[in-house]
Design a protein around this motif. Structure first.
Motif, PDB file in Angstrom:
ATOM      1  N   SER B  20      -2.481  92.454  78.440  1.00 50.94           N
ATOM      2  CA  SER B  20      -1.740  91.932  79.585  1.00 50.94           C
ATOM      3  C   SER B  20      -1.433  93.055  80.572  1.00 50.94           C
ATOM      4  N   PHE B  21      -1.159  94.245  80.027  1.00 49.23           N
ATOM      5  CA  PHE B  21      -0.849  95.350  80.926  1.00 49.23           C
ATOM      6  C   PHE B  21      -2.079  95.723  81.759  1.00 49.23           C
ATOM      7  N   VAL B  22      -3.232  95.763  81.092  1.00 51.06           N
ATOM      8  CA  VAL B  22      -4.466  96.104  81.815  1.00 51.06           C
ATOM      9  C   VAL B  22      -4.734  95.058  82.894  1.00 51.06           C
ATOM     10  N   VAL B  23      -4.565  93.786  82.507  1.00 52.61           N
ATOM     11  CA  VAL B  23      -4.807  92.715  83.464  1.00 52.61           C
ATOM     12  C   VAL B  23      -3.846  92.823  84.645  1.00 52.61           C
ATOM     13  N   PHE B  24      -2.602  93.126  84.299  1.00 56.31           N
ATOM     14  CA  PHE B  24      -1.603  93.269  85.364  1.00 56.31           C
ATOM     15  C   PHE B  24      -1.996  94.377  86.338  1.00 56.31           C
ATOM     16  N   SER B  25      -2.516  95.471  85.762  1.00 50.45           N
ATOM     17  CA  SER B  25      -2.821  96.618  86.628  1.00 50.45           C
ATOM     18  C   SER B  25      -3.996  96.362  87.567  1.00 50.45           C
ATOM     19  N   VAL B 288      -9.358  86.743  83.539  1.00 51.49           N
ATOM     20  CA  VAL B 288      -9.562  87.861  82.620  1.00 51.49           C
ATOM     21  C   VAL B 288      -8.607  87.757  81.436  1.00 51.49           C
ATOM     22  N   LEU B 289      -7.364  87.398  81.745  1.00 59.05           N
ATOM     23  CA  LEU B 289      -6.378  87.249  80.679  1.00 59.05           C
ATOM     24  C   LEU B 289      -6.815  86.164  79.695  1.00 59.05           C
ATOM     25  N   ALA B 290      -7.289  85.060  80.210  1.00 59.83           N
ATOM     26  CA  ALA B 290      -7.714  83.952  79.342  1.00 59.83           C
ATOM     27  C   ALA B 290      -8.872  84.388  78.447  1.00 59.83           C
ATOM     28  N   VAL B 291      -9.868  85.055  79.054  1.00 61.57           N
ATOM     29  CA  VAL B 291     -11.020  85.518  78.272  1.00 61.57           C
ATOM     30  C   VAL B 291     -10.556  86.470  77.172  1.00 61.57           C
ATOM     31  N   ILE B 293      -7.594  86.749  75.758  1.00 58.89           N
ATOM     32  CA  ILE B 293      -6.812  86.079  74.707  1.00 58.89           C
ATOM     33  C   ILE B 293      -7.747  85.337  73.757  1.00 58.89           C
ATOM     34  N   ILE B 294      -8.731  84.653  74.320  1.00 58.78           N
ATOM     35  CA  ILE B 294      -9.656  83.908  73.461  1.00 58.78           C
ATOM     36  C   ILE B 294     -10.439  84.864  72.564  1.00 58.78           C
ATOM     37  N   PHE B 295     -10.832  86.010  73.135  1.00 59.22           N
ATOM     38  CA  PHE B 295     -11.551  87.017  72.355  1.00 59.22           C
ATOM     39  C   PHE B 295     -10.709  87.494  71.167  1.00 59.22           C
ATOM     40  N   VAL B 296      -9.461  87.832  71.450  1.00 59.22           N
ATOM     41  CA  VAL B 296      -8.574  88.349  70.400  1.00 59.22           C
ATOM     42  C   VAL B 296      -8.317  87.290  69.335  1.00 59.22           C
ATOM     43  N   LEU B 297      -8.045  86.071  69.781  1.00 60.52           N
ATOM     44  CA  LEU B 297      -7.769  85.012  68.812  1.00 60.52           C
ATOM     45  C   LEU B 297      -9.013  84.688  67.977  1.00 60.52           C
ATOM     46  N   GLY B 298     -10.176  84.746  68.615  1.00 59.14           N
ATOM     47  CA  GLY B 298     -11.430  84.503  67.883  1.00 59.14           C
ATOM     48  C   GLY B 298     -11.607  85.509  66.767  1.00 59.14           C
ATOM     49  N   ASN B 299     -11.349  86.785  67.079  1.00 64.16           N
ATOM     50  CA  ASN B 299     -11.472  87.814  66.052  1.00 64.16           C
ATOM     51  C   ASN B 299     -10.469  87.622  64.934  1.00 64.16           C
ATOM     52  N   MET B 300      -9.276  87.190  65.320  1.00 61.16           N
ATOM     53  CA  MET B 300      -8.255  86.964  64.309  1.00 61.16           C
ATOM     54  C   MET B 300      -8.693  85.856  63.359  1.00 61.16           C
TER      55      MET B 300
END
Ligand SMILES: Nc1ncnc2c1ncn2[C@@H]1O[C@H](COP(=O)(O)OP(=O)(O)OP(=O)(O)O)[C@@H](O)[C@H]1O
Ligand SMILES: [Mg+2]
Lengths: 348, 314
Positions: B20-25, B288-291, B293-300
């Motif tokens: 989220s921080f990267v996306v924010f920046s 970007v945030l959505a992509v 989050i989906i990436f992280v949740l997929g790995n989890m």
């Protein structure tokens, strides 16, 4: 014959009938591997037979082709890269090498079975002991119900001295010690009461105390059931204690074969002599370990003559040019060495 | 098991915070005045002042991040300047479409690569195995956009078996069949590279497994070849396989961006592409945030499945 379950069992070294008829015979077996570097002649013209109720040992240095011989007998060598260049393996009149995979499936595990060198690696890590045993039992007896098979598995585990078969049955290989894994291996190999057992260095990976228990189990099956065993080993102590006949292998070939007592007391082949010297004799005060000088030959480029010539203390010009046959060196002992060839008297 | 899931969920938190921080920046990496950039052609002094006030651009960056994050956690990712509606509303809509496409390609990748990988290993160096190796090399060396355009040309233009664009037939929107019809080419395009990769890894894992002593031991007990391969062998590649698939979820999402653009599939990829073209930065952020989050949740999810399949930890 039925298993006696929890009762302690005894074995009597004199009991197995030694009738002298061959239960298994191997004739001119050649197992080659086609590798990118060339053809590896891992087993090159090996013939022997195993008498019913006998224990035949195969000894030899690492890489001499013992395991490939064992696996060839059950037609288990992966093809490719493996290939049976020639030979016959006859079990009770059936030529195993010419059987289909389907027909072999009914023979392997049922009439001839195997124990492996690395006991834990030989058990599938994904399955419990019970799964493996039930699967094996029901493979060879489709009328057996699952519940009956589970019971049978418990009896088999008890027969290899597990006091708590149910707990062991529920275990995964990684939950057991090496010795426990090997006892499971023995139980699996005995599950369908085979006539012939091939034990490929069953104790090499185990500590001394556990080794003794495994050997005792084999001896017990031999004595009680008249099981015929091919025992592959590095250990001359094991050889002396268990086997009646011995084959000495080197570079994929039999160098010497005969009765264990004869070969140990009076080795004929220079290689056997060197090998026996390499083992410290527990009775002697000289405990130095003799090493055999030099390296085994490259199986890709075997010399034209005798494969042991480069390391042999008795090497003659003929040894470099001509491959020796197996000659009878003494009563009942065959040796692949020019020292015992037909013209040998001229040299001696 | 439950403990592992909770433990794994806790681990997701710092990752998502970082993301989220990267996306924010993203907003702050752009040179020049942010309000001007954001508003671009809609720029008026009035609007710029309002936006600066809204974004709190006069505050320190971390305060701004905190406020942005707080709003994001409440489902507020700002307004899309191009579409004139909340970014969240657009995202929910488009993410669903992208998940349909990714899910469909996953449903292609899983069975195809599993069957090809295991079957080719079982037929090591036989014709089918050689074909598989060749075919997966071919697939892996085709860029997604190239394959997409080629398929579009072949099966959309030359042999018009499939529609060329969109999710539903514009003139006569049908139900699930219409959707599947539209889905086929983009899903195949998205799946192609992953099929190649997963097939090869599966084949390798299977070859490794089949060379293990326990396979030889299973054969020595008379088990038929099919059972040895598909029970004793396959059981041991399942952790590797599910791990691989989990990693592919993110990868498929990436490939889907290309397919969405080529096949005009109204998903997050197409949205991202259009938002970039229109410099709709809040929308870009949201995509970007959505992509991520989906990436992280997929790995989890993949980790949890791998854990469940791994008997040695039970
Ligand atoms: N799949 C294979 N491809 C090529 N060569 C092989 C293959 N399997 C075995 N060999 C070769 O066959 C030879 C004999 O191997 P084998 O395993 O029978 O030795 P061994 O006598 O059992 O040795 P050890 O005491 O170490 O178990 C070795 O030189 C080995 O390199
Ligand atoms: Mg060996």
């Amino acid at each position: 014959m039925g298993r006696t379950g929890a009762e302690p069992q005894r074995w009597d070294a004199t009991s197995p009938a030694r009738s002298g008829d061959a239960v298994l015979s191997v004739e001119r077996l050649r197992t080659y591997f086609d590798t990118p570097a060339g053809v590896v002649k891992a087993v090159d013209d090996v013939s022997f037979s195993l008498n019913r109720g006998d224990i035949l040992a195969i000894v030899g240095e690492s890489g001499s082709g013992k395991s490939v011989t064992a696996q060839s007998i059950m037609k288990l060598v992966a093809m490719p890269p493996g290939r049976y260049a020639s030979g016959q393996v006859v079990l009770d009149g059936i030529d195993l090498l010419s059987q289909s995979e389907r027909a072999l499936g009914a023979i392997r595990g049922k009439r001839i079975s195997m124990i492996f060198q690395n006991p834990r690696a030989a058990l599938n890590p994904a399955f419990t002991v019970s799964t493996l045993m039930v699967e094996t039992l029901r493979r060879h007896d489709s009328s057996l119900s699952r519940a009956e098979a589970v019971k049978r598995a418990a009896a088999l585990l008890r027969a290899v001295d597990f006091p708590d078969p149910e707990r062991v049955a529920a275990s995964y290989p990684h939950q057991m010690s090496g010795g426990m894994c090997q006892r499971v291996g023995v139980a699996l190999s005995m599950a369908c009461e085979p006539e012939v057992l091939i034990a490929d260095e069953p104790t090499t990976a185990l500590d001394v105390l556990v080794q003794a228990t495994i050997l005792l189990l084999l001896k017990r099956a031999h004595a009680e059931r008249g099981l015929s065993i091919i025992l592959i080993t590095h250990d001359f102590g094991v050889l002396r204690a268990l086997a009646t006949r011995v084959i000495v292998m080197y570079a994929g070939q039999i160098q010497e074969q005969g009765r264990v007592d004869d070969v140990l007391a009076n080795p004929q082949h220079p290689y056997t002599k060197a090998l026996i010297q390499a083992v410290p004799d527990p009775d002697s005060t000289d405990q130095r370990l003799h090493q055999i000088e030099g390296q085994p030959p490259d199986l890709l480029n075997l010399p034209a003559g005798c494969s042991f010539a480069d390391r042999c203390a008795f090497v003659m010009p003929k040894c470099r040019s001509e491959r020796p046959e197996l000659y009878e060196a003494a009563a009942g002992t065959d040796v692949r060495c020019h020292l015992f060839g037909p013209e040998a008297s001229a040299h001696q | 098991m439950l403990r592992f899931i909770i433990w794994r969920l806790i681990h997701v938190v710092p990752v998502l915070l970082g993301v989220s921080f990267v996306v924010f920046s993203i907003l702050y990496l752009i040179p020049g005045d942010i309000a001007t950039t954001l508003l671009s052609m809609f720029y008026t002094e009035e609007r710029a002042a309002m936006l600066r006030e809204q974004l709190g651009l006069d505050r320190p960056m971390f305060v701004q991040y905190g406020r942005w994050l707080w709003a994001a956690l409440h489902g507020d990712l700002g307004q899309s300047l191009m579409m004139r509606m909340p970014v969240m509303t657009v995202l929910l809509d488009k993410t669903g479409n992208s998940l349909i496409l990714t899910g469909a390609s996953l449903l292609i990748v899983i069975p195809v690569s599993f069957l090809m990988g295991t079957a080719s290993a079982a037929r090591f160096r036989k014709p089918f195995d050689r074909f598989t190796v060749f075919f997966s090399l071919l697939l892996a060396s085709m860029p997604v956009f190239w394959l997409g355009i080629a398929l579009l040309y072949l099966f959309g233009v030359r042999i018009p078996l499939f529609p060329m664009s969109g999710m539903y037939n514009m003139a006569n929107p049908g139900g699930i069949l219409d959707l599947l019809h539209h889905l086929f080419l983009p899903a195949v395009t998205t799946a192609a590279t992953s099929v190649a990769i997963v097939t090869r890894v599966t084949r390798g894992a299977m070859l490794d497994t089949l060379s293990q002593p326990y396979i030889l031991a299973a054969r020595s007990r008379g088990l038929p070849g099919s059972r040895v391969i598909y029970r004793h062998g396959v059981r041991n590649i399942l952790p590797t396989f599910s791990n691989m698939i989990g990693l592919q979820i993110g990868y498929l999402f990436g490939s889907a961006i290309f397919s969405e653009i080529i096949f005009n599939w109204p998903g997050i990829g197409l949205q991202l592409y259009q938002s970039i073209l229109h410099r709709d930065l809040t929308m870009v952020q949201g995509c970007v945030l959505a992509v991520a989050i989906i990436f992280v949740l997929g790995n989890m999810l993949a980790d949890i499945i791998v854990y469940a399949l791994d008997t040695t930890r039970k």
